[in-house]
Design an enzyme around this catalytic site. Structure first.
Site, PDB file in Angstrom:
ATOM      1  N   LYS A  42       0.807  -1.195   0.000  1.00  0.00           N
ATOM      2  CA  LYS A  42       0.000   0.000   0.000  1.00  0.00           C
ATOM      3  C   LYS A  42       0.858   1.271   0.000  1.00  0.00           C
ATOM      4  O   LYS A  42       0.409   2.338  -0.386  1.00  0.00           O
ATOM      5  CB  LYS A  42      -0.879   0.021   1.270  1.00  0.00           C
ATOM      6  N   GLY A  43       2.082   1.131   0.496  1.00  0.00           N
ATOM      7  CA  GLY A  43       2.902   2.303   0.809  1.00  0.00           C
ATOM      8  C   GLY A  43       3.143   3.267  -0.333  1.00  0.00           C
ATOM      9  O   GLY A  43       3.334   4.467  -0.124  1.00  0.00           O
ATOM     10  N   ASP A  99       7.726   2.769  -2.257  1.00  0.00           N
ATOM     11  CA  ASP A  99       7.772   3.887  -1.313  1.00  0.00           C
ATOM     12  C   ASP A  99       9.172   4.062  -0.722  1.00  0.00           C
ATOM     13  O   ASP A  99       9.701   5.154  -0.651  1.00  0.00           O
ATOM     14  CB  ASP A  99       6.730   3.693  -0.188  1.00  0.00           C
ATOM     15  N   ASP A 102      14.634  -0.172   2.219  1.00  0.00           N
ATOM     16  CA  ASP A 102      15.274  -0.247   3.535  1.00  0.00           C
ATOM     17  C   ASP A 102      16.352  -1.336   3.464  1.00  0.00           C
ATOM     18  O   ASP A 102      17.479  -1.073   3.065  1.00  0.00           O
ATOM     19  CB  ASP A 102      14.173  -0.541   4.566  1.00  0.00           C
ATOM     20  N   LYS A 130      17.327   4.161   1.944  1.00  0.00           N
ATOM     21  CA  LYS A 130      18.232   4.193   3.107  1.00  0.00           C
ATOM     22  C   LYS A 130      19.493   3.419   2.754  1.00  0.00           C
ATOM     23  O   LYS A 130      19.562   2.202   2.994  1.00  0.00           O
ATOM     24  CB  LYS A 130      17.558   3.521   4.322  1.00  0.00           C
ATOM     25  N   VAL A 156      10.514   6.229   9.223  1.00  0.00           N
ATOM     26  CA  VAL A 156       9.748   7.400   8.789  1.00  0.00           C
ATOM     27  C   VAL A 156       8.307   7.005   8.457  1.00  0.00           C
ATOM     28  O   VAL A 156       8.026   5.849   8.124  1.00  0.00           O
ATOM     29  CB  VAL A 156      10.407   8.086   7.558  1.00  0.00           C
ATOM     30  N   ASP A 162       3.495   3.890   6.608  1.00  0.00           N
ATOM     31  CA  ASP A 162       2.732   3.703   7.841  1.00  0.00           C
ATOM     32  C   ASP A 162       3.588   3.214   9.000  1.00  0.00           C
ATOM     33  O   ASP A 162       4.700   2.711   8.813  1.00  0.00           O
ATOM     34  CB  ASP A 162       1.630   2.664   7.608  1.00  0.00           C
ATOM     35  N   ARG A 168      -0.537   7.087   7.052  1.00  0.00           N
ATOM     36  CA  ARG A 168      -0.352   7.060   5.590  1.00  0.00           C
ATOM     37  C   ARG A 168      -0.822   8.359   4.922  1.00  0.00           C
ATOM     38  O   ARG A 168      -0.318   8.750   3.883  1.00  0.00           O
ATOM     39  CB  ARG A 168      -1.131   5.891   4.974  1.00  0.00           C
TER      40      ARG A 168
HETATM   41  P1  IMP Z   1      12.770  -3.608   2.776  1.00  0.00           P
HETATM   42  O1  IMP Z   1      13.458  -3.787   4.100  1.00  0.00           O
HETATM   43  O2  IMP Z   1      13.596  -2.762   1.826  1.00  0.00           O
HETATM   44  O3  IMP Z   1      12.372  -4.917   2.185  1.00  0.00           O
HETATM   45  O4  IMP Z   1      11.453  -2.775   3.082  1.00  0.00           O
HETATM   46  C1  IMP Z   1      10.257  -3.437   3.178  1.00  0.00           C
HETATM   47  C2  IMP Z   1       9.101  -2.560   3.488  1.00  0.00           C
HETATM   48  O5  IMP Z   1       9.208  -2.166   4.853  1.00  0.00           O
HETATM   49  C3  IMP Z   1       8.940  -1.262   2.711  1.00  0.00           C
HETATM   50  O6  IMP Z   1       8.334  -1.409   1.455  1.00  0.00           O
HETATM   51  C4  IMP Z   1       8.039  -0.511   3.669  1.00  0.00           C
HETATM   52  O7  IMP Z   1       6.691  -0.894   3.499  1.00  0.00           O
HETATM   53  C5  IMP Z   1       8.548  -0.964   5.027  1.00  0.00           C
HETATM   54  N1  IMP Z   1       9.484   0.028   5.594  1.00  0.00           N
HETATM   55  C6  IMP Z   1      10.825   0.007   5.592  1.00  0.00           C
HETATM   56  N2  IMP Z   1      11.328   1.092   6.209  1.00  0.00           N
HETATM   57  C7  IMP Z   1      10.248   1.821   6.593  1.00  0.00           C
HETATM   58  C8  IMP Z   1      10.098   3.080   7.272  1.00  0.00           C
HETATM   59  O8  IMP Z   1      11.059   3.784   7.645  1.00  0.00           O
HETATM   60  N3  IMP Z   1       8.825   3.492   7.489  1.00  0.00           N
HETATM   61  C9  IMP Z   1       7.730   2.776   7.083  1.00  0.00           C
HETATM   62  N4  IMP Z   1       7.822   1.609   6.434  1.00  0.00           N
HETATM   63  C10 IMP Z   1       9.077   1.143   6.199  1.00  0.00           C
HETATM   64 MG    MG Z   2       6.313  -0.886   0.754  1.00  0.00          MG
END
Ligand code: IMP
Ligand code: MG
Length: 181
Positions: A42-43, A99, A102, A130, A156, A162, A168
């Protein structure tokens, strides 16, 4: 329940300026092609909605919902597709809109899955990135073609992002106290 008020981190004006720049860059990078733009729910929904209005090319919108196993703040790397694309992407020019990157696990997994469907081209955009949080083994393979903002490894919220499904709808990106990664 009283929700904590996030501290402003990236303002709505800064986001608007950057999204316009990204739209112009994408427009220039796809001179004669129709683009299939995939919103990762959804992000990404707010970023996606603003970004597609800044792309001056024919576009087709697709939606995909992924859920990553893990807690609210960290994904485990195991990703499940809970809503798949409506149409095949074979032979199409695909732009994935995320969105935030991370650990990088979600986007890495998504791109690998989509590549198997043989699009003509595959690029991705992420509003936030990040760099210090991306897993080293993924960093060498993951190319993010369009990045809105590089940010430190802080949690964030807002502008689609969220915390336990809250925040959101905030028009800006903010940080929460006592929520450190
Ligand atoms: P990944 O760790 O790159 O796989 O991130 C997975 C998902 O975690 C992202 O698509 C977001 O939905 C969520 N996420 C990661 N970091 C943040 C943050 O700082 N705020 C909110 N959601 C986050
Ligand atoms: Mg996401």
């Amino acid at each position: 329940m009283e929700l904590q008020k996030p501290a402003p981190f990236i303002s709505a004006d800064q986001i608007a300026v950057r999204v316009r720049e990204l739209g112009e860059k994408i427009t220039a990078d796809y001179p004669n092609q129709k683009i299939t733009v995939i919103c990762i729910l959804k992000g990404s929904v707010i970023f996606f909605s603003d970004l597609i209005r800044m792309i001056d090319r024919p576009i087709e919108c697709e939606f995909m919902c992924l859920s990553s196993y893990g807690n609210q703040m960290q994904s485990s790397g195991e990703v499940k597709v809970t809503l798949d694309l409506k149409n095949p992407i074979e032979g199409k020019h695909v732009l994935v809109v995320e969105d935030i990157v991370d650990s990088g696990l979600t986007l890495h997994y998504t791109l690998n899955q989509l590549r198997l469907r043989r699009p003509a081209s595959l690029r991705c955009a992420s509003l936030l990135y990040k760099p210090q949080a991306v897993k080293p083994e993924i960093k060498s393979e993951l190319v993010i073609d369009y990045v809105g903002f590089e940010i430190p490894s802080r949690f964030v919220v807002g502008y689609g992002l969220d915390y336990a499904e809250n925040y959101r709808g905030l028009p800006f990106v903010g940080t929460l106290d006592n929520v450190e990664e």
